[in-house]
Design an enzyme around this catalytic site. Structure first.
Site, short mmCIF file in Angstrom:
data_model
loop_
_atom_site.label_atom_id
_atom_site.label_comp_id
_atom_site.label_asym_id
_atom_site.label_seq_id
_atom_site.Cartn_x
_atom_site.Cartn_y
_atom_site.Cartn_z
N SER A 73 0.84 -1.19 0.00
CA SER A 73 0.00 0.00 0.00
C SER A 73 0.88 1.25 0.00
CB SER A 73 -0.95 -0.06 1.20
OG SER A 73 -1.99 0.87 1.08
N ASP B 270 -8.32 -5.55 -5.93
CA ASP B 270 -7.96 -4.51 -4.98
C ASP B 270 -8.94 -3.34 -5.14
OD1 ASP B 270 -6.79 -2.59 -3.40
OD2 ASP B 270 -4.86 -2.59 -4.43
N HIS C 280 -6.82 -6.12 -1.40
CA HIS C 280 -5.72 -5.19 -1.15
C HIS C 280 -4.68 -5.73 -0.18
CE1 HIS C 280 -3.69 -1.34 -1.06
NE2 HIS C 280 -3.81 -1.27 0.27
#
Length: 474
Positions: free
Chosen positions: A285, A379, A413
């Site tokens: 991320s 995601d 994600h």
């Protein structure tokens, strides 16, 4: 770019686990109950007051295993074709309860082996899923994500065998406890407070030096250590690095100075237990685009892995000497909120290829390292596959080697180490409300198992020169 067909991975893996994990010896006869609680052996327990042939749970390893390792589960002593419900539960350090359950039917011999018996419809999962009772764990309260804060203490997993397939299931037939640990014996955990660095270093057992890695997480801040220590179990010196919302570091994610990360790189390059000449970077991320920035501007980076990362600077201003990279623009009007109040933010970021937002694109063509992009194709945090493809185009346009891109269909994600349950939605600190992370639990689990192998193989290849097939266990 190639795709992993999610369905095939765990099938092959489950057969390999079955071969690799020998069953323990004959089960001990339960001790006679006293006036207090019945005696229990870790990994083995019988229903209260039943004879020695009572149902019991058999685990391998019996009492303790590493969190990223498979756990073989079986039940013996059931009646022929008896219907039972298996339930697992654990509590995180905040006391939050996570549970999973599955319905099974024993064989004609009264044995139930999760490596051979498929779960029946009606539980947390169905089909042949030897590790389903772990990856399917879900929070009792919504929007909680399972993380490990204190890696020195294992999670305590509770397993129960319950009679029938009712709602709720019937009486307790057997129970057991099992520790899911994070540190292999001999791995050293060393808090690091040198200069401005706020981090924890994990050193493998044995005589080094070892290939070195800096590990970064995302907008949650703090100092997550669990991925770093699990990697150290396989022969890497890993520095889990905090960069905001920890001790005396900035409390908010407004502006970052790359000099701070440069201190961490130099610390690793100079450490006697780090094998040079370069180190690796691993980021998920927001940690991913920080790793891209580090690789683009700092010396001594040999290999960089992004897990659902961005090639544009996101969320905060980035400064390094006389260079300033603004954050990629956002448009909050593109947030979609569903009937449950959960936000879908996948379209919030602007396109870094258009207009003023091009200034946020990190000049990764300056990097002198190899890149691996790990992408969850479901995601919902942002368009990770788009970022990976555009990063690849930029590198090749500047004569650099094409990066590796591994795409996982059905993965969301938070691609974590193996067997962390998928978090479908939780609170996003910057958005201020629960957001969708995406993913389908089974496919996400399979992606985590494969990505973990890919991460180790990539670092081993580019930090040690050893082929990717080299055994990674110490």
């Amino acid at each position: 770019m190639w795709q992993v067909t999610a369905r095939s991975l765990c099938r092959a893996s489950s057969r390999a686990w079955q071969r690799r994990l020998p069953w323990p010896g004959p089960s001990p006869t339960p001790a006679a109950p006293g006036r207090g609680s019945p005696a229990r052996t870790p990994g083995m327990a019988s229903a209260r007051g039943l004879a020695a042939v009572a149902p019991s749970i058999r685990l391998s390893p019996a009492a303790r295993s590493l969190f990223d390792e498979p756990l073989a589960i079986a039940v013996q002593g059931l009646g022929p074709r008896q219907q039972v419900t298996l339930r697992t539960s654990l509590r995180d350090e905040m006391g939050e309860l996570f549970q999973a359950c599955a319905r099974y039917q024993a064989g004609d011999d009264g044995e139930l082996d999760l490596a051979r018996c498929p779960a029946l419809p009606g539980g947390s999962f169905s089909g042949l899923e030897p590790m389903g009772l772990l990856w399917a764990l879900q929070p009792q309260k919504p929007f909680r994500r399972l993380v490990k804060r204190d890696v020195q203490r294992p999670f305590l997993l509770q397993l129960e065998v319950l009679e029938g397939h009712g709602e709720p299931p019937g009486r307790l037939l057997a129970q057991a406890q099992h520790e899911r640990a994070f540190l292999r014996d001999g791995v050293r955990r060393v808090p690091v407070r040198e200069g401005r660095i706020r981090a924890t270093l994990f050193l493998p057992p044995g005589n080094g030096p070892f290939p070195g890695i800096i590990d970064l997480y995302g907008t949650g801040g703090g100092l997550p250590e669990y991925r770093a220590c699990l990697l150290a179990n396989y022969g890497f010196t890993v520095l889990a690095l905090a960069f905001y919302s920890y001790e005396d570091l900035p409390k908010e994610m407004k502006e970052f100075h790359l000099e701070y990360f440069e201190e961490a790189v130099n610390y690793m390059l100079q450490h006697t237990q780090v094998k040079g000449p370069g180190i690796g970077l691993l980021g998920i991320s927001k940690g991913g685009d920080l790793c891209v920035s580090m690789a683009s501007f700092l010396k001594g980076i040999t290999a960089t892995i992004l897990i659902n990362g961005s090639v544009a600077n996101v969320g905060a201003l980035l400064r390094y000497k006389d260079v300033t990279i603004p954050p990629l623009g956002v448009n909050a009007k593109r947030i979609k909120v569903n009937e449950s109040g959960i936000a879908d933010i996948v379209d919030v970021l602007n396109n870094p290829l258009e207009g003023p937002d091009r200034q946020s694109f990190i000049p990764l063509e300056k990097a002198e390292c190899r890149f691996l992009f790990i992408v969850g194709q479901d995601d919902r945090n942002w368009k990770s596959e788009f970022f990976a493809v555009e990063g690849s185009k930029r590198l090749q346009a500047h004569g650099k080697e094409k990066p590796e891109i591994i795409c996982y269909p059905g993965a969301g994600h938070y691609i974590e180490p193996p067997f962390f349950p998928m978090c479908a939605a939780s609170k996003h600190l910057l958005v201020g409300k629960p957001v969708l992370w995406g993913g389908e639990p089974k496919a996400h689990c399979e992606a985590q198992v494969d990505a973990w192998r890919q991460i180790q193989a990539f670092f081993r290849k580019h930090l040690t020169g050893k082929p990717s097939g080299t055994s990674s266990k110490l």
